[in-house]
Design an enzyme around this catalytic site. Structure first.
Site, PDB file in Angstrom:
ATOM      1  N   LYS A 118       0.878  -1.186   0.000  1.00 41.05           N
ATOM      2  CA  LYS A 118       0.000   0.000   0.000  1.00 41.05           C
ATOM      3  C   LYS A 118       0.906   1.224   0.000  1.00 41.05           C
ATOM      4  O   LYS A 118       1.469   1.596   1.027  1.00 41.05           O
ATOM      5  CB  LYS A 118      -0.876  -0.030   1.257  1.00 41.05           C
ATOM      6  CG  LYS A 118      -2.232   0.637   1.131  1.00 41.05           C
ATOM      7  CD  LYS A 118      -2.208   2.126   0.891  1.00 41.05           C
ATOM      8  CE  LYS A 118      -1.973   2.939   2.140  1.00 41.05           C
ATOM      9  NZ  LYS A 118      -1.730   4.368   1.809  1.00 41.05           N
ATOM     10  N   GLY A 120       1.662   4.086  13.528  1.00 38.99           N
ATOM     11  CA  GLY A 120       2.211   2.826  14.039  1.00 38.99           C
ATOM     12  C   GLY A 120       1.385   2.288  15.203  1.00 38.99           C
ATOM     13  O   GLY A 120       1.113   1.082  15.283  1.00 38.99           O
ATOM     14  N   GLU A 144       8.786   0.708  11.475  1.00 42.46           N
ATOM     15  CA  GLU A 144       9.914   1.631  11.348  1.00 42.46           C
ATOM     16  C   GLU A 144       9.286   3.017  11.385  1.00 42.46           C
ATOM     17  O   GLU A 144       8.638   3.429  10.429  1.00 42.46           O
ATOM     18  CB  GLU A 144      10.662   1.338  10.046  1.00 42.46           C
ATOM     19  CG  GLU A 144      12.084   1.848  10.069  1.00 42.46           C
ATOM     20  CD  GLU A 144      12.160   3.229   9.480  1.00 42.46           C
ATOM     21  OE1 GLU A 144      12.038   4.212  10.249  1.00 42.46           O
ATOM     22  OE2 GLU A 144      12.342   3.334   8.259  1.00 42.46           O
ATOM     23  N   CYS A 187      13.164   9.793   8.491  1.00 39.65           N
ATOM     24  CA  CYS A 187      12.799   9.494   9.879  1.00 39.65           C
ATOM     25  C   CYS A 187      13.998   9.548  10.822  1.00 39.65           C
ATOM     26  O   CYS A 187      13.855   9.855  11.991  1.00 39.65           O
ATOM     27  CB  CYS A 187      12.097   8.148   9.944  1.00 39.65           C
ATOM     28  SG  CYS A 187      12.831   6.931   8.869  1.00 39.65           S
ATOM     29  N   GLU A 216       8.837  15.678  16.352  1.00 34.12           N
ATOM     30  CA  GLU A 216       9.341  15.436  15.006  1.00 34.12           C
ATOM     31  C   GLU A 216       8.708  16.448  14.047  1.00 34.12           C
ATOM     32  O   GLU A 216       7.493  16.534  13.941  1.00 34.12           O
ATOM     33  CB  GLU A 216       9.001  14.009  14.568  1.00 34.12           C
ATOM     34  CG  GLU A 216       9.623  13.670  13.241  1.00 34.12           C
ATOM     35  CD  GLU A 216       9.430  12.205  12.843  1.00 34.12           C
ATOM     36  OE1 GLU A 216       8.364  11.646  13.106  1.00 34.12           O
ATOM     37  OE2 GLU A 216      10.375  11.642  12.257  1.00 34.12           O
TER      38      GLU A 216
HETATM   39  P1  ADP Z   1       3.074  10.515   7.232  1.00 36.47           P
HETATM   40  O1  ADP Z   1       2.561  11.407   8.323  1.00 36.47           O
HETATM   41  O2  ADP Z   1       4.539  10.540   7.059  1.00 36.47           O
HETATM   42  O3  ADP Z   1       2.305  10.589   5.964  1.00 36.47           O
HETATM   43  P2  ADP Z   1       1.679   8.177   7.991  1.00 36.47           P
HETATM   44  O4  ADP Z   1       2.049   7.272   9.089  1.00 36.47           O
HETATM   45  O5  ADP Z   1       0.413   8.954   8.102  1.00 36.47           O
HETATM   46  O6  ADP Z   1       2.926   9.091   7.809  1.00 36.47           O
HETATM   47  O7  ADP Z   1       1.633   7.420   6.619  1.00 36.47           O
HETATM   48  C1  ADP Z   1       2.463   6.355   6.267  1.00 36.47           C
HETATM   49  C2  ADP Z   1       1.635   5.321   5.556  1.00 36.47           C
HETATM   50  O8  ADP Z   1       0.630   4.846   6.462  1.00 36.47           O
HETATM   51  C3  ADP Z   1       0.883   5.824   4.336  1.00 36.47           C
HETATM   52  O9  ADP Z   1       0.879   4.811   3.351  1.00 36.47           O
HETATM   53  C4  ADP Z   1      -0.515   6.043   4.866  1.00 36.47           C
HETATM   54  O10 ADP Z   1      -1.514   5.950   3.879  1.00 36.47           O
HETATM   55  C5  ADP Z   1      -0.640   4.913   5.847  1.00 36.47           C
HETATM   56  N1  ADP Z   1      -1.650   5.104   6.898  1.00 36.47           N
HETATM   57  C6  ADP Z   1      -2.092   6.262   7.429  1.00 36.47           C
HETATM   58  N2  ADP Z   1      -3.038   6.026   8.361  1.00 36.47           N
HETATM   59  C7  ADP Z   1      -3.205   4.681   8.431  1.00 36.47           C
HETATM   60  C8  ADP Z   1      -4.019   3.796   9.220  1.00 36.47           C
HETATM   61  N3  ADP Z   1      -4.872   4.266  10.108  1.00 36.47           N
HETATM   62  N4  ADP Z   1      -3.881   2.480   9.024  1.00 36.47           N
HETATM   63  C9  ADP Z   1      -3.007   1.990   8.136  1.00 36.47           C
HETATM   64  N5  ADP Z   1      -2.230   2.761   7.360  1.00 36.47           N
HETATM   65  C10 ADP Z   1      -2.306   4.084   7.499  1.00 36.47           C
END
Ligand code: ADP
Length: 496
Positions: free
Chosen positions: A189, A247, A264, A298, A399
């Site tokens: 994804k 996470g 990570e 990161c 961060e």
């Molecule tokens: P950033 O703030 O750097 O965009 P995220 O953690 O929001 O970091 O996003 C990293 C990845 O996690 C992206 O592919 C995003 O679509 C996905 N993501 C965001 N929210 C969720 C969630 N609730 N469950 C699973 N994946 C998610």
């Protein structure tokens, strides 16, 4: 909606798929929906991409499960190796286009995305090598009689891989590589901000001979596609890279079937400069520890601890270094710092610039968004160095994910260990000194997954990378990475 075609500003056209890859086929989202992906340097729409959601995740997981149970499980390690080697060759052949796609979709300059060549190819070839090197062990047991024991290393199964946007090509390879090496199947994804390179990599996977269902790619949003993957009862493992907040959601979502999780996550890494360091090296080293990729890494060394007696001189030099970096549209090969990935990220980073000033920190370089001429169309924040930062300021604790250094003075080694470790994160860290005993002392004392001494952000496919504390768990790269994708089975055979 099959192909994205984008003007590349010099190198011709670059194209790639924009639909979902499920079971070896390019398909529309079940909902028929699409979303736009934009070039953050110009705000231009690059493509409409199929927006996968829970239903598409279900289809992809079903395909991945069928492949895992079916013929993929009979593919021998050397055949998986050959697939990975062919994929590496294809990535090598198309590397410039892949680098350009990353640049267009998330903004990192070509000077950076092209420099990722060795790392990306090295990873693919490392995993290819590991495909035939994985093995269980025979283990002497102490039971009475003739009973023999050994372990089998078996692929964990269907892997949901959720990646961020800050290095779409390398993040995709970091998930697909170990999956193919170990015999897992994967649903990748990509981040909604930058789905194009992962999709193009999917196309190369098919060309390399990856069988249908083994690599599936489902772009879509985190709250829908990502959440569905994390919660899916038929996914055996989630490999996640992203923010610590997401996470935590992934861990909660994984509880339903207690799937394996590796995380990570983010960081607020200390980069510690002693007065005895080689400052010629430390100035650009500490600068690029944060300004590279506009700080969207990161493990960026964002808390710059500088020994008091060189604090003013050193911070001035880093500020000058940062001010001299060329900021702009990353398609210009001379540009060193590109835009932030999105309007949302711009708002976040400029918000922290305001917070830093309110808290009383002094910007020695940067400090405000760039809006001159064409830059106004994109999301540009220049390299910024805040001096006069105290540990309790938000810019020293949270961060930011932008090109922002918070420079903090220190006076002695015990104190800087204590203060360097005073963070909920533990991903990267840097130490600049010519004194080998200081270097070793800090290498042991810092609670982080990587300690870089007189360098920063060195990475190699054979060397593990990952976090302590809220920077996550599990390791990527190295033998341990493969273990994350394997189950260990103990087999007992009574021979008498
Ligand atoms: P950033 O703030 O750097 O965009 P995220 O953690 O929001 O970091 O996003 C990293 C990845 O996690 C992206 O592919 C995003 O679509 C996905 N993501 C965001 N929210 C969720 C969630 N609730 N469950 C699973 N994946 C998610």
């Amino acid at each position: 909606m099959d192909t994205v075609t984008t003007v590349s500003g010099g190198s011709g056209l670059v194209s790639g798929p924009t639909r979902l890859l499920i079971d070896g086929q390019w398909v529309n989202a079940a909902s028929g929906k699409t979303f736009e992906t934009r070039n953050p340097a110009t705000g231009e729409i690059l493509a409409d991409v199929a927006e996968g959601d829970a239903e598409d995740v279900n289809r992809a997981v079903a395909a991945a499960r069928r492949a895992f149970k079916g013929s993929w499980s009979r593919v021998k390690p050397n055949e998986r190796q050959m697939i990975l080697l062919r994929l590496a060759d294809l990535v090598e052949r198309h590397f410039d286009d892949l680098a350009l796609l990353d640049t267009l979709d998330m903004g990192a300059p070509l000077s950076r995305t092209r420099a990722g060549r060795q790392r990306v190819l090295g990873m693919l070839r490392y995993y290819a090598g590991m495909a035939t090197a994985l093995h269980g062990e025979t283990i002497e047991n102490s039971l009475p009689g003739d009973i023999f024991s050994y372990t089998l290393k078996e692929p964990v199964g269907v892997v949901g891989a959720i990646i961020p946007w800050n290095g779409p090509l390398s993040a995709s390879v970091w998930k697909i590589g170990p999956a193919l090496a170990t015999g897992c199947t994967v649903i990748l994804k990509p981040a909604e901000e930058a789905p194009l390179t992962p999709l193009r990599l999917g196309e190369l996977c098919l060309e390399a001979g990856v069988p249908p269902g083994v690599v599936n790619i489902v772009p879509g949003f985190g709250e829908t596609a990502g959440a569905a993957l994390a919660a899916h009862p038929d996914v055996d493992k989630v490999a996640f890279t992203g923010s610590h907040v997401t996470g935590q959601k992934i861990v909660q979502a994984s509880a339903g079937n207690l799937k394996r999780v590796s995380l990570e996550l983010g960081g607020k890494s200390p980069d510690i400069v002693f007065a005895d360091a080689d400052l010629e090296a430390a100035v650009p080293g500490a600068g690029m520890a944060v300004f590279a990729n506009s700080g969207q890494i990161c493990s960026a060394g964002t808390r710059l601890f500088v020994e008091q007696k060189i604090y003013d001189e050193f911070t001035d030099r880093v500020a000058k270094y940062g001010s001299n970096l060329r900021v702009g549209d990353g398609r210009d090969p001379d540009v060193q710092v590109g835009p932030l990935v999105s309007a949302e990220q711009l708002e976040r980073v400029t918000g922290y610039l305001a917070i830093g000033k309110q808290e009383g920190a002094r910007p020695l370089a940067g400090g405000t968004r760039l809006i001159d001429g064409k830059l106004a169309q994109g999301y540009f924040v220049p390299p910024t160095v805040f001096a006069g930062v105290r540990d309790d300021m938000r810019i020293a604790q949270e961060e930011i994910f932008g090109p922002v250094i918070s420079a903090i003075p220190f006076t002695d080694i015990e104190e800087v260990i204590e203060r360097g470790n005073a963070t909920t994160f533990g991903l990267g860290s840097g130490v600049w000194t010519k004194d080998v005993s200081k270097a070793h002392k800090l290498a042991k004392a810092i609670r982080a997954g990587s300690v870089w001494v007189n360098c920063y952000q060195a990475m190699d496919p054979a060397v593990p990378f990952g976090g302590y504390k809220m920077s996550g768990y599990g390791r990527e790269s190295g033998l341990q990475h493969l273990e994350e994708y394997l189950n260990v089975k103990a087999v007992w055979i009574r021979t008498a």
